[in-house]
Write an enzyme that holds these catalytic residues in place. Structure first.
Site, mmCIF file in Angstrom:
data_model
loop_
_atom_site.group_PDB
_atom_site.id
_atom_site.type_symbol
_atom_site.label_atom_id
_atom_site.label_comp_id
_atom_site.label_asym_id
_atom_site.label_seq_id
_atom_site.Cartn_x
_atom_site.Cartn_y
_atom_site.Cartn_z
ATOM 1 C CD1 TRP A 32 49.780 49.326 43.945
ATOM 2 C CD2 TRP A 32 48.633 48.152 42.037
ATOM 3 N NE1 TRP A 32 48.751 49.752 44.236
ATOM 4 C CE2 TRP A 32 47.361 49.249 43.040
ATOM 5 C CE3 TRP A 32 48.180 48.023 40.462
ATOM 6 C CZ2 TRP A 32 46.164 49.010 42.567
ATOM 7 C CZ3 TRP A 32 47.175 48.214 40.595
ATOM 8 C CH2 TRP A 32 46.274 48.204 41.151
ATOM 9 C CE LYS A 72 46.419 55.342 43.192
ATOM 10 N NZ LYS A 72 46.810 54.441 42.634
ATOM 11 C CG ASP A 96 53.812 52.022 39.822
ATOM 12 O OD1 ASP A 96 53.459 53.569 39.769
ATOM 13 O OD2 ASP A 96 53.008 51.654 39.576
HETATM 14 C C1 LIG Z 1 46.567 53.332 41.664
HETATM 15 C C2 LIG Z 1 47.815 52.057 41.094
HETATM 16 C C3 LIG Z 1 47.999 51.656 40.434
HETATM 17 C C4 LIG Z 1 47.262 51.440 38.867
HETATM 18 O O1 LIG Z 1 46.555 52.861 38.403
HETATM 19 P P1 LIG Z 1 45.098 52.902 37.149
HETATM 20 O O2 LIG Z 1 45.145 54.189 37.122
HETATM 21 O O3 LIG Z 1 44.206 52.179 38.181
HETATM 22 O O4 LIG Z 1 45.852 51.337 36.111
HETATM 23 C C5 LIG Z 1 49.656 50.769 39.901
HETATM 24 N N1 LIG Z 1 50.490 51.162 40.912
HETATM 25 C C6 LIG Z 1 50.409 52.136 41.672
HETATM 26 C C7 LIG Z 1 51.812 52.330 42.365
HETATM 27 C C8 LIG Z 1 48.800 52.789 41.735
HETATM 28 O O5 LIG Z 1 48.711 52.962 43.601
#
Ligand SMILES: *Cc1c(COP(=O)(O)O)cnc(C)c1O
Length: 365
Positions: A106, A200, A176
């Site tokens: 990511w 999540k 993030d």
């Molecule tokens: C799942 C995830 C993403 C991507 O998220 P989307 O909502 O599919 O864009 C980005 N960063 C992390 C750390 C993730 O776990």
């Protein structure tokens, strides 16, 4: 199986398990929301009924996460992936650079988007060892002039997590937190911005939470499209355009459930206990199971491991599936197995997985 739960143990990486109580409440309110004669999905996002739901979600988030007054709380769309682009569009000014701490797939994607917008560089990276740990604070090299330092707090695919965050002084730290937001208490004031896709730990997919220090909004780039400016959403209470209203309702309900659990201290303790059940099996297996992450970088959310022998690993995944465990296949870039034990995954599900792993080893070693 648990009588009050569903008939599977959901270890999906995302979208992932939601609290059973929340799903049941949503079901009971689905058709006729609070005697309005319609579903929350059917009503105007400008109605008083919806607005109450919207504002309650914001209030709950502020309170649970102890978000200081000088931060905006936004509900956006486009997932964390759109944030990879919106962050540099808003905050990477011309003539400035931004640095990225590389700890997994990511962060790679975030850096790539940054490159499209301006000048970015790697502040540290553990790519050489297939991201089996997060960079230590000493390894991180950024410049005092940077527009921001970007970090991925939990690496969903590799199963690593920052257990402490670098001090970046006057340079805003932008995180993030998609896969570990609200899994533990965090000092929000250490960050310029925190963002997370909801699917999540917070609710269904379709909502993205952004928490942004207000002074950053004041100095953000102004020559980008209206919908992509954080300030647009901030000055309209995230109601500039039609929000994902059902997702925000669900998010508010998940936050209410977290309050009932006893807040973040309690949730963090639960998460530690849940992850320990599985890491203990790995550590006591004499190499039958091996963890991907170095011990001090281990994620409490995503537990990545391999079974000693490739044929046995296939058998493990097959038998786990037959026993009702869902989502244990690792991401293709790491292979092996991954158990995602987010907030809503019950302790009993982790206990069941622990027992399954012990039994599988006994039968097959
Ligand atoms: C799942 C995830 C993403 C991507 O998220 P989307 O909502 O599919 O864009 C980005 N960063 C992390 C750390 C993730 O776990």
């Amino acid at each position: 199986m648990l009588s009050n739960q569903k008939s599977v143990y959901n270890f999906n990486a995302g979208p992932s398990a939601l609290p059973h109580e929340v799903l049941e409440k949503a079901q009971s309110e689905l058709v006729d929301f609070k005697s309005s004669g319609m579903s929350i999905m059917e009503m105007s996002h400008r109605s008083a009924t919806y607005e109450e739901v919207h504002n309650q979600a914001i209030t709950r988030l502020r309170s649970l996460f102890s978000i200081p007054e000088n931060y905006e709380v936004l509900f956006l769309q486009g997932g964390a992936s759109l944030q990879f682009a919106m962050v540099p569009m808003n905050f990477l000014a011309e003539g400035k650079k931004a640095s990225y701490i590389m700890s997994g797939a990511w962060s790679d994607k975030a850096l790539k988007e940054g490159k499209m917008i301006g000048e970015v560089y790697e502040a540290a990276s553990t790519k050489e060892t297939n991201y089996n740990r997060v960079p230590s604070t000493e390894e991180i090299q950024y410049d005092e002039q940077d527009a921001y330092v970007h970090i991925t707090s939990n690496n969903t695919i590799f199963g690593t997590q920052f257990h402490e965050f670098p001090e970046t002084g006057n340079v805003p730290l932008i995180a993030d937190m998609s896969s570990d937001i609200l899994s533990r208490p965090i000092d929000v004031s250490k960050f310029g911005m925190i963002y997370a896709g909801a699917q999540k730990n917070l609710g269904p997919s379709g909502v993205t939470v952004a928490i942004i220090r207000k002074d950053l909004l004041e100095n953000a780039n102004s020559t980008i499209p209206t919908i992509l400016k954080y300030s647009t959403h901030a000055s309209n209470n995230s109601l500039y355009n039609t929000p994902p209203s059902f997702g925000i309702y669900m998010l508010g309900e998940v936050l209410g459930w977290m309050e009932q659990q006893g807040g973040l201290e309690k949730i963090a303790k639960n998460n530690e206990e849940k992850a320990k059940l599985i890491y203990d099996v790995i550590d006591n297996s004499n190499g039958f199971y091996t963890g991907h992450a170095e011990k001090n970088s281990r994620s409490l959310m995503n537990i990545t491991f391999r079974v000693a022998d490739e044929q046995l690993e296939k058998q493990f995944l097959q038998e786990a599936k037959e026993a009702g465990f869902v989502g244990l296949n690792g991401h293709r870039s790491v292979g092996g197995c991954r158990a995602s034990a987010y907030n809503a995954v019950p302790y009993a599900a982790c206990q069941a997985l622990q027992q399954f792993m012990v039994d599988f080893q006994t039968k097959n070693q």
